[in-house]
Design an enzyme around this catalytic site. Sequence first.
Site, PDB file in Angstrom:
ATOM      1  N   PHE A  66       0.809  -1.222   0.000  1.00 50.83           N
ATOM      2  CA  PHE A  66       0.000   0.000   0.000  1.00 50.83           C
ATOM      3  C   PHE A  66       0.843   1.274   0.000  1.00 50.83           C
ATOM      4  CE2 PHE A  66       0.352  -1.599   4.363  1.00 50.83           C
ATOM      5  CZ  PHE A  66       0.928  -0.518   5.013  1.00 50.83           C
ATOM      6  N   ARG A 118      -0.071  14.467  19.502  1.00 47.86           N
ATOM      7  CA  ARG A 118      -0.716  13.227  19.056  1.00 47.86           C
ATOM      8  C   ARG A 118      -2.143  13.138  19.598  1.00 47.86           C
ATOM      9  NH1 ARG A 118       1.955  10.016  16.006  1.00 47.86           N
ATOM     10  NH2 ARG A 118       0.870   8.122  16.637  1.00 47.86           N
ATOM     11  N   THR A 172      -5.512   7.731  14.091  1.00 50.09           N
ATOM     12  CA  THR A 172      -5.037   7.737  12.702  1.00 50.09           C
ATOM     13  C   THR A 172      -6.191   7.583  11.717  1.00 50.09           C
ATOM     14  OG1 THR A 172      -2.916   6.821  13.388  1.00 50.09           O
ATOM     15  CG2 THR A 172      -3.498   6.586  11.067  1.00 50.09           C
ATOM     16  N   ARG A 222      -8.360  15.381  13.510  1.00 49.28           N
ATOM     17  CA  ARG A 222      -8.879  14.393  12.558  1.00 49.28           C
ATOM     18  C   ARG A 222     -10.373  14.164  12.745  1.00 49.28           C
ATOM     19  NH1 ARG A 222      -3.610  10.672  13.516  1.00 49.28           N
ATOM     20  NH2 ARG A 222      -2.286  11.581  11.885  1.00 49.28           N
ATOM     21  N   HIS A 276       0.186  14.829  10.383  1.00 50.37           N
ATOM     22  CA  HIS A 276       1.126  13.819  10.885  1.00 50.37           C
ATOM     23  C   HIS A 276       1.860  14.425  12.068  1.00 50.37           C
ATOM     24  CE1 HIS A 276       4.553  11.076  11.161  1.00 50.37           C
ATOM     25  NE2 HIS A 276       5.303  12.160  11.230  1.00 50.37           N
ATOM     26  N   GLU A 304      12.851  12.455  11.866  1.00 48.39           N
ATOM     27  CA  GLU A 304      12.028  13.147  10.876  1.00 48.39           C
ATOM     28  C   GLU A 304      12.494  14.585  10.660  1.00 48.39           C
ATOM     29  OE1 GLU A 304       8.068  12.461  12.385  1.00 48.39           O
ATOM     30  OE2 GLU A 304       8.162  10.328  11.855  1.00 48.39           O
TER      31      GLU A 304
END
Length: 137
Positions: free
Chosen positions: A57, A85, A91, A102, A119, A130
């Site tokens: 994916f 978070r 997610t 979200r 993110h 990152e």
Amino acid sequence: MQKTFFIIKPDAVKRHLIGQVLDRIERRGFVIERMEMLMLDEERLKEHYAQLADKPFFPSISEFMMSGPAVIGIMSGPGVIKSWRDMMGATNPGDAAPGTIRGDFATAPDGDMIPNIVHGSDSEESAAREIKIWFGE
């Protein structure tokens, strides 16, 4: 002061949600130390999502993340990783509670891709990795 890396993903940029996401960050008292709008590139996405790069994916993730401009940044503050978070929510937007980014803004999944707005790094180690990938710091 703890730091974390964030992305405001192409779905949020296309829907003109940058300001609303940044407003939530600032209202929480976090400091945006660096921020840039750019087109994400496949090379850095493969590095960023190294644990997913060989999954079937991954091409759909990569395609989505390169589908338009995104905003990347570094923010800091006490407990910023966990707090960010929590602010993002689950997610999968279908599992994200109302009041989270979200839960309030993400749309339904589209095939293999879950357009989930933002993110955030999941640990201090991930944040450092990152930040280095995207900002070279």
